[in-house]
Design a protein around this motif. Structure first.
Motif: not given
Length: 238
Positions: A197-203, A206-210, A215-226
């Motif tokens: 689930g987290y891998s799909l969310l990262l993909v 990464g495709m939606a945020v240009k 994109r870096a902020i979103a990745f940081a939030i996702i990694f923190g949630m994981a």
């Protein structure tokens, strides 16, 4: 046949080759091999099968294998080995024909080397020096000796596989002769689903945020949630 005692140098009449002899002058024990006297030692030990199994268990645990061990057999044997001292190092070569000894590269244990007493019943060697070392090996004076090592030969079953080990009694070192079965690592289904689930969310992010910063902020939030999610799962299972 007359040979020189390897300890005191006295001439001793040796009637047979590769048998135990004792010098009447210094009372040391030696083996007559190829017309020369070779000093003979042993290491003192009293049989204790529990020590052998404890050594094996410690070796398996040290290797990260905590699978239950089924004990199948324990044989105690004081076996002869040719000991060569050359070039500042030592090396042991089996002096007894045994299928296990050729598979384990034993080292000389620490401890006092004692002269074999008169009237001892140690197993005599059946592998000549020339066969064990080859021509020219151990020809330097005092470089070759015969040492009787107390060993445990263990057979056991772990992970459904039969295995063997040689345990050196004096230094409590185990030599595994067979590879241990690899234990399969299984992950709970919910952990797999969480990772997917987290891998799909990262993909998707990464495709939606240009924008690279967004994109870096979103990745940081996702990694923190994981991170917090996995910690919660691990605490719940503990």
């Amino acid at each position: 046949m007359t040979v020189s005692c390897p300890q005191c140098g006295a001439s001793v009449e040796a009637r047979t080759e590769t048998r135990f002899h004792h010098c009447p002058f210094c009372t040391s024990s030696f083996v007559a091999e190829e017309g020369r006297g070779i000093v003979e030692y042993y290491l003192a030990h009293s049989r204790d099968d529990r020590l052998a199994w404890s050594t094996l268990a410690s070796t398996l645990e040290g290797g990260g294998d905590d699978s239950p061990v089924e004990r199948l057999g324990c044989e105690y044997l004081v076996a002869p080995f040719w000991l060569s001292r050359s070039g500042g190092g030592t090396r042991l070569v089996p002096a007894l024909r045994h299928p296990w000894f050729g598979m384990a590269s034993l080292v000389l244990p620490g401890g006092d080397l004692l002269y074999v007493p008169k009237g001892s019943d140690f197993t005599p060697p059946d592998i000549p020096v020339a066969e064990a070392w080859g021509d020219g090996a151990g020809r330097e004076p005092g470089s070759l000796a015969l040492v009787h090592l107390p060993l445990y030969l263990l057979t056991f079953r772990v992970g459904g596989s039969d295995c063997r080990a040689v345990v050196s009694a004096v230094d409590r070192r185990a030599y595994l002769l067979d590879p241990l079965p690899r234990s399969a690592v299984t992950l709970p289904l919910r952990h797999v689903a969480l990772v997917v689930g987290y891998s799909l969310l990262l993909v998707i992010v990464g495709m939606a945020v240009k924008n690279h910063l967004h994109r870096a902020i979103a990745f940081a939030i996702i990694f923190g949630m994981a991170y917090f999610s996995f910690n919660a799962f691990l605490r719940r299972e503990a």
